[in-house]
Each structure stands twice: as C-alpha cells, then as structure tokens.
Motif scaffolding. Structure first.
Motif, PDB file in Angstrom:
ATOM      1  N   GLY A 284       9.433   2.314  -4.549  1.00 17.42           N
ATOM      2  CA  GLY A 284       9.617   2.890  -6.035  1.00 17.42           C
ATOM      3  C   GLY A 284       9.377   4.548  -5.946  1.00 17.42           C
ATOM      4  N   LEU A 285       9.443   5.042  -6.886  1.00 23.54           N
ATOM      5  CA  LEU A 285       9.107   6.705  -6.986  1.00 23.54           C
ATOM      6  C   LEU A 285       8.241   6.902  -8.509  1.00 23.54           C
ATOM      7  N   GLY A 286       7.518   6.887  -8.460  1.00 24.88           N
ATOM      8  CA  GLY A 286       6.513   7.514  -9.968  1.00 24.88           C
ATOM      9  C   GLY A 286       5.550   7.350 -10.154  1.00 24.88           C
ATOM     10  N   THR A 287       4.705   7.732 -11.402  1.00 28.59           N
ATOM     11  CA  THR A 287       3.326   7.180 -11.390  1.00 28.59           C
ATOM     12  C   THR A 287       2.503   6.554 -11.404  1.00 28.59           C
ATOM     13  N   LEU A 288       1.642   5.905 -11.331  1.00 31.27           N
ATOM     14  CA  LEU A 288       0.834   4.587 -10.714  1.00 31.27           C
ATOM     15  C   LEU A 288      -0.029   4.091 -12.665  1.00 31.27           C
ATOM     16  N   LYS A 289       0.366   3.194 -12.959  1.00 29.97           N
ATOM     17  CA  LYS A 289       0.200   2.532 -14.093  1.00 29.97           C
ATOM     18  C   LYS A 289      -1.634   1.991 -14.286  1.00 29.97           C
ATOM     19  N   GLY A 290      -1.718   1.604 -12.566  1.00 33.08           N
ATOM     20  CA  GLY A 290      -2.779   0.743 -12.068  1.00 33.08           C
ATOM     21  C   GLY A 290      -2.781   0.696 -10.464  1.00 33.08           C
ATOM     22  N   VAL A 291      -4.659  -0.034  -9.980  1.00 30.72           N
ATOM     23  CA  VAL A 291      -4.921   0.049  -8.636  1.00 30.72           C
ATOM     24  C   VAL A 291      -5.630  -1.154  -8.983  1.00 30.72           C
ATOM     25  N   LYS A 292      -5.200  -2.015  -8.003  1.00 34.60           N
ATOM     26  CA  LYS A 292      -6.031  -3.347  -8.190  1.00 34.60           C
ATOM     27  C   LYS A 292      -7.128  -3.581  -6.927  1.00 34.60           C
TER      28      LYS A 292
ATOM     29  N   SER B  43      -9.985 -15.639  -2.138  1.00 38.22           N
ATOM     30  CA  SER B  43     -10.641 -16.851  -1.083  1.00 38.22           C
ATOM     31  C   SER B  43      -8.903 -16.881  -0.857  1.00 38.22           C
ATOM     32  N   ASN B  44      -7.913 -16.395  -1.373  1.00 36.17           N
ATOM     33  CA  ASN B  44      -6.057 -16.928  -1.066  1.00 36.17           C
ATOM     34  C   ASN B  44      -5.572 -15.608  -1.030  1.00 36.17           C
ATOM     35  N   ASP B  45      -6.376 -14.624  -1.442  1.00 39.17           N
ATOM     36  CA  ASP B  45      -5.262 -13.320  -2.043  1.00 39.17           C
ATOM     37  C   ASP B  45      -6.476 -12.777  -1.471  1.00 39.17           C
ATOM     38  N   LYS B  46      -5.784 -11.200  -1.041  1.00 38.10           N
ATOM     39  CA  LYS B  46      -6.628 -10.393  -0.362  1.00 38.10           C
ATOM     40  C   LYS B  46      -5.208  -9.138   0.312  1.00 38.10           C
ATOM     41  N   THR B  47      -5.494  -8.156  -0.927  1.00 42.73           N
ATOM     42  CA  THR B  47      -4.368  -7.257  -1.477  1.00 42.73           C
ATOM     43  C   THR B  47      -4.850  -6.787  -2.117  1.00 42.73           C
ATOM     44  N   ILE B  48      -3.881  -5.622  -2.391  1.00 43.79           N
ATOM     45  CA  ILE B  48      -3.986  -3.906  -2.879  1.00 43.79           C
ATOM     46  C   ILE B  48      -2.721  -4.609  -4.146  1.00 43.79           C
ATOM     47  N   ARG B  49      -2.657  -3.945  -5.069  1.00 48.00           N
ATOM     48  CA  ARG B  49      -1.522  -4.026  -5.434  1.00 48.00           C
ATOM     49  C   ARG B  49      -1.330  -2.843  -6.596  1.00 48.00           C
ATOM     50  N   LEU B  50       0.246  -1.998  -6.280  1.00 50.73           N
ATOM     51  CA  LEU B  50      -0.247  -0.681  -6.835  1.00 50.73           C
ATOM     52  C   LEU B  50       1.262  -0.966  -7.587  1.00 50.73           C
ATOM     53  N   TYR B  51       0.740  -0.632  -9.483  1.00 47.66           N
ATOM     54  CA  TYR B  51       1.746  -0.936 -10.678  1.00 47.66           C
ATOM     55  C   TYR B  51       2.295   0.188 -10.742  1.00 47.66           C
ATOM     56  N   PHE B  52       3.561   0.704 -10.992  1.00 48.76           N
ATOM     57  CA  PHE B  52       3.742   1.533 -11.656  1.00 48.76           C
ATOM     58  C   PHE B  52       4.105   1.829 -12.924  1.00 48.76           C
TER      59      PHE B  52
ATOM     60  N   LYS C 191       8.141  -3.318 -10.409  1.00 48.05           N
ATOM     61  CA  LYS C 191       7.402  -2.055 -10.577  1.00 48.05           C
ATOM     62  C   LYS C 191       6.158  -2.393 -10.068  1.00 48.05           C
ATOM     63  N   THR C 192       5.344  -3.548  -9.257  1.00 48.47           N
ATOM     64  CA  THR C 192       4.568  -3.883  -8.043  1.00 48.47           C
ATOM     65  C   THR C 192       4.478  -3.240  -6.835  1.00 48.47           C
ATOM     66  N   ALA C 193       4.107  -2.952  -5.967  1.00 49.49           N
ATOM     67  CA  ALA C 193       4.312  -2.818  -3.925  1.00 49.49           C
ATOM     68  C   ALA C 193       2.535  -3.498  -4.004  1.00 49.49           C
TER      69      ALA C 193
END
Length: 111
Positions: A24-32, A37-46, A59-61
């Motif tokens: 996607g291409l756009g602005t982000l509304k959140g960075v988490k 223990s079962n989820d070591k990620t960063i999620r970017l929300y458009f 809308k999530t990477a």
C-alpha cells in the motif's frame, strides 16, 4: 559471451521486478510493536487513504523479526515512525506477495 551475460541480467531483473508487490501507499494511523511469546512482529496500519492496497492485508503490513536482520528491523521501524509522526505517505512493498514488508519508503506518489 556478452550477449548471454546481458540476457541473464535482463532475465534476472525482470524476475525480481515481477516478485515485488505493493502492500500500500498512504498515511499510517498506527504502529504497533508486538513481543508476545507467539508473536514477535511490528504491524503498520494504513489510514483509509491507502492506495494500491494488496488484497487480504486489510490495510495492515507486518515486519516479522525472524525474517529480517536486527539492523533492518530498526531501519524499517525508524522510517515507519517518521512517516507516522510527520503524517507523510509511506509506500510498503513485499518481495513475497504477502503482507510482509521488504521495502519501506517515504514518498507522496508511486514511482
């Protein structure tokens, strides 16, 4: 010999290009940042202004720690936070045709 080398380079470049998909291409509304223990990620929300959205990503990477070096995760997170804080558009791209980030760039238009 030169013809074969040039042909190989062109074939490799076109294969690499075909594998790249916009998330996607756009602005982000959140960075988490997840560190369960079962989820070591960063999620970017458009935000809803997202363009070129990859179907199925909703809308999530995702940036998965185990799929990138520590330095690369830091680079991705730094650019994501810069985009979020500035309200500028970010382009997220996947080399694996899924929601996993392989390229992040600050840009207003797709090029």
């Amino acid at each position: 010999m030169k013809k074969y080398l040039l042909g190989s380079i062109i074939a490799l470049a076109s294969t690499t290009t075909l594998a790249v998909t916009d998330i996607g291409l756009g602005t982000l509304k959140g960075v988490k940042v997840y560190d369960f223990s079962n989820d070591k990620t960063i999620r970017l929300y458009f935000n809803n202004d997202v363009q070129y959205e990859l179907a199925g990503c909703n809308k999530t990477a995702t940036i998965t720690y185990s799929k990138h070096s520590t330095d690369k995760v830091d680079h991705f997170l730094s650019l994501a936070l810069a985009a979020y804080m500035s309200g500028k558009k970010v382009r997220l791209t996947s080399a694996t045709n899924d929601c996993e980030v392989s390229l992040i760039s600050l840009q207003e238009n797709r090029f």
